[in-house]
Design a protein around this motif. Structure first.
Motif, PDB file in Angstrom:
ATOM      1  N   LEU A  28       0.738  -1.212   0.031  1.00 52.99           N
ATOM      2  CA  LEU A  28      -0.155  -0.018  -0.046  1.00 52.99           C
ATOM      3  C   LEU A  28       0.868   1.390   0.118  1.00 52.99           C
ATOM      4  O   LEU A  28       0.504   2.176  -0.689  1.00 52.99           O
ATOM      5  N   VAL A  29       1.780   1.272   0.777  1.00 51.57           N
ATOM      6  CA  VAL A  29       2.729   2.453   0.890  1.00 51.57           C
ATOM      7  C   VAL A  29       3.327   2.570  -0.352  1.00 51.57           C
ATOM      8  O   VAL A  29       3.624   3.609  -0.824  1.00 51.57           O
ATOM      9  N   HIS A  30       3.866   1.528  -1.062  1.00 52.56           N
ATOM     10  CA  HIS A  30       4.784   1.583  -2.344  1.00 52.56           C
ATOM     11  C   HIS A  30       3.620   2.010  -3.303  1.00 52.56           C
ATOM     12  O   HIS A  30       4.097   2.891  -4.088  1.00 52.56           O
ATOM     13  N   TYR A  31       2.562   1.499  -3.597  1.00 51.68           N
ATOM     14  CA  TYR A  31       1.591   1.960  -4.584  1.00 51.68           C
ATOM     15  C   TYR A  31       0.828   3.130  -4.661  1.00 51.68           C
ATOM     16  O   TYR A  31       0.324   3.529  -5.650  1.00 51.68           O
ATOM     17  N   GLN A  32       0.632   3.429  -3.291  1.00 53.61           N
ATOM     18  CA  GLN A  32      -0.415   4.557  -2.789  1.00 53.61           C
ATOM     19  C   GLN A  32      -1.493   4.641  -3.627  1.00 53.61           C
ATOM     20  O   GLN A  32      -1.831   5.726  -4.245  1.00 53.61           O
ATOM     21  N   LYS A  82      -5.510   5.249  -3.677  1.00 54.49           N
ATOM     22  CA  LYS A  82      -6.483   5.816  -3.127  1.00 54.49           C
ATOM     23  C   LYS A  82      -7.796   4.913  -2.600  1.00 54.49           C
ATOM     24  O   LYS A  82      -8.572   5.085  -1.649  1.00 54.49           O
ATOM     25  N   CYS A 134      -9.469   1.287  -2.530  1.00 53.44           N
ATOM     26  CA  CYS A 134      -9.260   0.129  -2.329  1.00 53.44           C
ATOM     27  C   CYS A 134     -10.411  -0.948  -2.272  1.00 53.44           C
ATOM     28  O   CYS A 134     -11.285  -0.553  -1.670  1.00 53.44           O
ATOM     29  N   TYR A 143      -2.875   2.436   6.798  1.00 53.17           N
ATOM     30  CA  TYR A 143      -2.494   3.210   5.643  1.00 53.17           C
ATOM     31  C   TYR A 143      -3.000   4.270   5.406  1.00 53.17           C
ATOM     32  O   TYR A 143      -2.553   5.392   5.038  1.00 53.17           O
ATOM     33  N   HIS A 147      -1.184   7.732   5.347  1.00 56.02           N
ATOM     34  CA  HIS A 147      -0.760   8.187   4.099  1.00 56.02           C
ATOM     35  C   HIS A 147      -1.720   8.631   3.187  1.00 56.02           C
ATOM     36  O   HIS A 147      -1.483   9.339   1.964  1.00 56.02           O
ATOM     37  N   MET A 148      -2.955   8.235   3.387  1.00 55.23           N
ATOM     38  CA  MET A 148      -3.941   8.821   2.488  1.00 55.23           C
ATOM     39  C   MET A 148      -5.366   8.841   3.071  1.00 55.23           C
ATOM     40  O   MET A 148      -6.263   8.220   3.174  1.00 55.23           O
ATOM     41  N   GLY A 197      -8.788   8.292   1.319  1.00 56.10           N
ATOM     42  CA  GLY A 197      -8.793   7.145   0.775  1.00 56.10           C
ATOM     43  C   GLY A 197     -10.160   6.326   1.405  1.00 56.10           C
ATOM     44  O   GLY A 197     -10.727   6.634   2.005  1.00 56.10           O
TER      45      GLY A 197
END
Length: 196
Positions: free
Chosen positions: A12-16, A18, A20, A38, A42-43, A46
Motif C-alpha cells: 500500500l505504501v509503495h503503490y499509494q 486511493k 481499495c 495506511y 498516507h491517504m 482514501g
C-alpha cells in the motif's frame, strides 16, 4: 510465520492507492485494519470497500465500508475457513437470483462505489474462500472493478494446502505480471498481479 500483513502494508505504501477493495473482511481485525492504518498515515481521503458474505460486527473505521455479497457456491458452510468454523450453520446468505453471482455482486459494489465517487479501484486484496469457484469468482469480481493500472494482491498463493494456490500457479499466473515477495527474508505467502 507468515508476514502477509507486513507485505500488504508495504505494498500500500509503495503503490499509494486511493480506492481499495478487500475481499474477505472476516473479523475486520487483520488486513482490514492494515488498510485503515495506511489511510491514517498516507491517504486520509482514501476509501476501502471490504466484502464478505456475513456482516462484521463492530467494524467502525472511518475510511472503511463493508458490502455483503453472495457466496459463489452452495458448499460455503463446509469450505469457508477450511471447515466452516467461521459462522454457525444457521447463518443465512443472500441469494443472487438468476444473474451470475459475479454480476450480481459487482452491481451491488458499483452502487457503493457511486456513493463514494469511486470510478474504479486502484488496489485489491483478495483473501476470500479459497475453493475454486470462490477464488475464480473473486478474481473476476476484482478484474471487473479495478482500473487498468491497478494491482491485485492475492493471499495464499504459496501454501499448497489451499486449492487457490494451485489454481493461481497453473491458471492465473501465466496471464499476468507477477511479484511474489521472493526478495523478502520473511515468508509473505502472497503474490501481486497486474496486466502485462
Amino acid at each position: 510465520r507468515c508476514h502477509y500483513l507486513d507485505g500488504l502494508y508495504s505494498s500500500l505504501v509503495h503503490y499509494q492507492p486511493k480506492f481499495c477493495l478487500e475481499i474477505g473482511t472476516h473479523k475486520g481485525d487483520n488486513s482490514t485494519l492494515v488498510f485503515q492504518k495506511y489511510f491514517d498515515t498516507h491517504m486520509p481521503d482514501g476509501r476501502l470497500i471490504t466484502l464478505d458474505i456475513v456482516p462484521c460486527p463492530g467494524l467502525n473505521e472511518k475510511n472503511i465500508t463493508q458490502v455483503l455479497v453472495t457466496p459463489h457456491h452452495g458448499r460455503i458452510y463446509e469450505s469457508c475457513g477450511a471447515d466452516g468454523r467461521w459462522f454457525p450453520k444457521e447463518t443465512t446468505f443472500e441469494e443472487s437470483g438468476d444473474e451470475s453471482v459475479v454480476n450480481h455482486n459487482c452491481e451491488k459494489i458499483r452502487k457503493v462505489m457511486s456513493d463514494y465517487n469511486i470510478p474504479h479501484f486502484d488496489f485489491c486484496f483478495l483473501d476470500g474462500d479459497h475453493e475454486r469457484e470462490s477464488f475464480l469468482g473473486d478474481l473476476s469480481t476484482s478484474l471487473n472493478l479495478i482500473g487498468p493500472a491497478g494491482r491485485i494482491m492475492i493471499d495464499d498463493t504459496k501454501e499448497e494446502y489451499h486449492p487457490c494456490c494451485h489454481i493461481f500457479q497453473e491458471e492465473v499466473r501465466p496471464d499476468y505480471n507477477v511479484y511474489d515477495f521472493d526478495d523478502w527474508e520473511e515468508f509473505v505467502g502472497c503474490s501481486i498481479i497486474w496486466n502485462k
